[in-house]
Design a protein around this motif. Structure first.
Motif, PDB file in Angstrom:
ATOM      1  N   THR A  68       0.818  -1.214   0.000  1.00 49.86           N
ATOM      2  CA  THR A  68       0.000   0.000   0.000  1.00 49.86           C
ATOM      3  C   THR A  68       0.852   1.264   0.000  1.00 49.86           C
ATOM      4  O   THR A  68       0.424   2.311  -0.494  1.00 49.86           O
ATOM      5  CB  THR A  68      -0.921  -0.012   1.227  1.00 49.86           C
ATOM      6  OG1 THR A  68      -0.126  -0.177   2.413  1.00 49.86           O
ATOM      7  CG2 THR A  68      -1.921  -1.143   1.145  1.00 49.86           C
ATOM      8  N   TRP A  77      -6.314  -1.185 -10.184  1.00 48.23           N
ATOM      9  CA  TRP A  77      -6.791  -2.046  -9.106  1.00 48.23           C
ATOM     10  C   TRP A  77      -7.095  -3.461  -9.592  1.00 48.23           C
ATOM     11  O   TRP A  77      -7.043  -4.418  -8.825  1.00 48.23           O
ATOM     12  CB  TRP A  77      -8.044  -1.434  -8.484  1.00 48.23           C
ATOM     13  CG  TRP A  77      -8.520  -2.190  -7.290  1.00 48.23           C
ATOM     14  CD1 TRP A  77      -9.618  -2.965  -7.199  1.00 48.23           C
ATOM     15  CD2 TRP A  77      -7.876  -2.253  -6.013  1.00 48.23           C
ATOM     16  NE1 TRP A  77      -9.713  -3.512  -5.945  1.00 48.23           N
ATOM     17  CE2 TRP A  77      -8.649  -3.086  -5.192  1.00 48.23           C
ATOM     18  CE3 TRP A  77      -6.721  -1.683  -5.483  1.00 48.23           C
ATOM     19  CZ2 TRP A  77      -8.314  -3.370  -3.878  1.00 48.23           C
ATOM     20  CZ3 TRP A  77      -6.390  -1.962  -4.174  1.00 48.23           C
ATOM     21  CH2 TRP A  77      -7.177  -2.798  -3.382  1.00 48.23           C
ATOM     22  N   VAL A  92      -4.569  -3.493   0.449  1.00 49.90           N
ATOM     23  CA  VAL A  92      -5.756  -2.634   0.448  1.00 49.90           C
ATOM     24  C   VAL A  92      -5.410  -1.303   1.111  1.00 49.90           C
ATOM     25  O   VAL A  92      -5.199  -1.245   2.327  1.00 49.90           O
ATOM     26  CB  VAL A  92      -6.926  -3.303   1.181  1.00 49.90           C
ATOM     27  CG1 VAL A  92      -8.157  -2.408   1.155  1.00 49.90           C
ATOM     28  CG2 VAL A  92      -7.236  -4.662   0.564  1.00 49.90           C
ATOM     29  N   PRO A  93      -5.292  -0.231   0.357  1.00 48.23           N
ATOM     30  CA  PRO A  93      -4.902   1.073   0.937  1.00 48.23           C
ATOM     31  C   PRO A  93      -6.077   1.808   1.575  1.00 48.23           C
ATOM     32  O   PRO A  93      -6.334   2.980   1.292  1.00 48.23           O
ATOM     33  CB  PRO A  93      -4.351   1.818  -0.271  1.00 48.23           C
ATOM     34  CG  PRO A  93      -5.147   1.300  -1.417  1.00 48.23           C
ATOM     35  CD  PRO A  93      -5.429  -0.146  -1.105  1.00 48.23           C
ATOM     36  N   LEU A  94      -6.815   1.112   2.415  1.00 53.88           N
ATOM     37  CA  LEU A  94      -7.975   1.712   3.086  1.00 53.88           C
ATOM     38  C   LEU A  94      -7.876   1.440   4.579  1.00 53.88           C
ATOM     39  O   LEU A  94      -7.496   0.333   4.983  1.00 53.88           O
ATOM     40  CB  LEU A  94      -9.280   1.132   2.537  1.00 53.88           C
ATOM     41  CG  LEU A  94      -9.541   1.308   1.040  1.00 53.88           C
ATOM     42  CD1 LEU A  94     -10.777   0.526   0.621  1.00 53.88           C
ATOM     43  CD2 LEU A  94      -9.718   2.773   0.697  1.00 53.88           C
ATOM     44  N   PRO A  95      -8.224   2.398   5.406  1.00 57.71           N
ATOM     45  CA  PRO A  95      -8.168   2.194   6.864  1.00 57.71           C
ATOM     46  C   PRO A  95      -9.365   1.390   7.359  1.00 57.71           C
ATOM     47  O   PRO A  95     -10.221   1.887   8.099  1.00 57.71           O
ATOM     48  CB  PRO A  95      -8.158   3.628   7.407  1.00 57.71           C
ATOM     49  CG  PRO A  95      -8.918   4.416   6.394  1.00 57.71           C
ATOM     50  CD  PRO A  95      -8.602   3.791   5.056  1.00 57.71           C
ATOM     51  N   VAL A  96      -9.424   0.140   6.944  1.00 57.92           N
ATOM     52  CA  VAL A  96     -10.559  -0.710   7.283  1.00 57.92           C
ATOM     53  C   VAL A  96     -10.381  -1.250   8.695  1.00 57.92           C
ATOM     54  O   VAL A  96      -9.286  -1.667   9.084  1.00 57.92           O
ATOM     55  CB  VAL A  96     -10.686  -1.863   6.273  1.00 57.92           C
ATOM     56  CG1 VAL A  96     -11.917  -2.704   6.562  1.00 57.92           C
ATOM     57  CG2 VAL A  96     -10.744  -1.319   4.854  1.00 57.92           C
ATOM     58  N   LYS A 110      -6.766  -3.316  10.388  1.00 59.33           N
ATOM     59  CA  LYS A 110      -6.779  -4.362   9.367  1.00 59.33           C
ATOM     60  C   LYS A 110      -5.581  -5.281   9.451  1.00 59.33           C
ATOM     61  O   LYS A 110      -5.630  -6.422   8.995  1.00 59.33           O
ATOM     62  CB  LYS A 110      -6.829  -3.717   7.981  1.00 59.33           C
ATOM     63  CG  LYS A 110      -5.596  -2.871   7.660  1.00 59.33           C
ATOM     64  CD  LYS A 110      -5.682  -2.264   6.274  1.00 59.33           C
ATOM     65  CE  LYS A 110      -4.435  -1.408   5.972  1.00 59.33           C
ATOM     66  NZ  LYS A 110      -4.501  -0.831   4.619  1.00 59.33           N
ATOM     67  N   LEU A 123     -13.822  -6.906  -3.520  1.00 59.70           N
ATOM     68  CA  LEU A 123     -12.707  -6.087  -3.986  1.00 59.70           C
ATOM     69  C   LEU A 123     -12.331  -6.411  -5.432  1.00 59.70           C
ATOM     70  O   LEU A 123     -11.654  -5.608  -6.076  1.00 59.70           O
ATOM     71  CB  LEU A 123     -11.499  -6.285  -3.070  1.00 59.70           C
ATOM     72  CG  LEU A 123     -11.697  -5.809  -1.626  1.00 59.70           C
ATOM     73  CD1 LEU A 123     -10.500  -6.206  -0.766  1.00 59.70           C
ATOM     74  CD2 LEU A 123     -11.884  -4.296  -1.575  1.00 59.70           C
ATOM     75  N   THR A 126     -14.871  -4.255  -8.645  1.00 57.26           N
ATOM     76  CA  THR A 126     -14.932  -2.798  -8.676  1.00 57.26           C
ATOM     77  C   THR A 126     -15.483  -2.339 -10.032  1.00 57.26           C
ATOM     78  O   THR A 126     -15.524  -3.116 -10.997  1.00 57.26           O
ATOM     79  CB  THR A 126     -13.541  -2.213  -8.448  1.00 57.26           C
ATOM     80  OG1 THR A 126     -12.643  -2.759  -9.431  1.00 57.26           O
ATOM     81  CG2 THR A 126     -13.027  -2.564  -7.054  1.00 57.26           C
TER      82      THR A 126
END
Length: 334
Positions: A68, A77, A92-96, A110, A123, A126
């Motif tokens: 990420t 993606w 996954v570059p998301l703060p999940v 995560k 994912l 998309t």
């Protein structure tokens, strides 16, 4: 330090061999030297430090930066998630966050989160991936018919609609029992039915028909598979259609109380209102022929007919009673 010792073994033997018809005695002496296997060491199982040096483990390779951190802003993606796969925190570059939060804390991040790995994700579906899939399928598709450019035309040529639901759940199985349920919807006006067949169809289907929309809905959930329920729903519609067109002998003995809908023509209500209006119009005069037909064509009489028909079919309510009151006032000029 291990102590190595050597031992010499002396083997003496006498061999009798034939020689020129005589037996002579031969002597043989054998010397054997071998290292002793009796050793003692205090570092059992590891190499000898005096000969091979100290035992050193290879150092672990340092973990690099996650993917990420190296991703570009315009990262493709579809190359990261080309197909369905479990959640990967480093990709996954998301703060999940997901999971049960500790007391006074937040949900777990995560990194190393098993809850994110257990559940399915989308994912790989998309908008960019779906667009690529559509572009790959276009060569195998045909163009949309130009004659079906509106929803009304589609409903006219394809009146039957089949509805089903797919479920995505995090459980022991991806199958959901409710996915087998099929709803068949069709507008009753699109079926080739006369007045008798339509009324009989309404009697047979009962509450499955919606008067507001005019749509008949048949729900099939008896079979274990969706395709079986689809075939069963089509079978039920076929049977209902053919049964509606049948006329049984007992149907000829129906009375006014057995009819499905109230009919104002030739009813006591029609005869009473016409007789009253005729007496009001020709009072003191001879009855003129054709007066009844003329009265039936008046707008006030038609409004009275509609109000009585609605009151009989829908029952007494505030709106039906108000409509009936206004129609009576107009027809008698009150």
């Amino acid at each position: 330090m291990a102590a190595h010792t050597s031992k010499a073994f002396l083997s003496l033997g006498q061999i009798n061999g034939p020689g020129l018809g005589l037996y002579s005695s031969l002597s043989r002496v054998t010397y054997a030297t071998a290292p002793s296997t009796n050793t003692f060491t205090g570092n059992k199982g590891f190499p000898d430090k005096g000969k091979r040096g100290p035992f050193v483990r290879k150092p672990r390779r340092d973990a690099g930066e996650p993917r990420t951190e190296k991703m570009a802003v315009d990262q493709d993606w579809t190359a990261v998630y080309p197909a369905a796969a479990s959640f990967r925190a480093d990709s996954v570059p998301l703060p999940v966050r997901m999971g049960y939060p500790p007391e006074g804390g937040v949900h777990p991040a995560k990194k190393g989160n098993l809850e994110l790995i257990k559940i399915p994700n989308f994912l790989h579906l998309t908008p960019a991936a779906i667009k690529k899939h559509c572009e790959a399928l276009k060569p195998f598709c045909t163009e949309w018919p130009s004659a079906l450019d509106t929803d009304a035309k589609c409903d006219e040529h394809f009146p039957i609609k089949m509805e089903s639901t797919d479920y995505v759940s995090a459980g022991m199985s991806v199958r959901n029992p409710s996915a087998r349920i099929v709803n068949l919807k069709v507008k009753l006006s699109s079926l080739n039915l006369d007045d008798h067949a339509r009324k009989k169809m309404l009697k047979l289907v009962g509450k499955r028909y919606c008067k507001a929309t005019g749509i008949l809905t048949i729900t099939a959930d008896s079979c274990p598979f969706r395709q079986q329920n689809t075939d069963y729903a089509m079978y039920l519609l076929t049977v209902l259609y053919h049964e509606s067109w049948k006329t049984e002998p007992w149907e000829a003995t129906k009375t006014t109380a057995d009819v499905e809908e109230y009919s104002w023509e030739n009813s006591p209500s029609q005869n009473n209102i016409l007789d009253t209006l005729v007496r009001m119009r020709v009072a003191g005069e001879e009855e003129v022929e054709g007066v009844r037909e003329e009265l039936l064509g008046r707008r006030e009489v038609q409004e009275y007919k509609d109000s009585v028909t609605r009151l009989k079919n829908e029952g007494e309510s505030e709106s039906t009673m108000l409509q009936y009151r206004e129609a009576v006032k107009k027809v008698f000029n009150l």
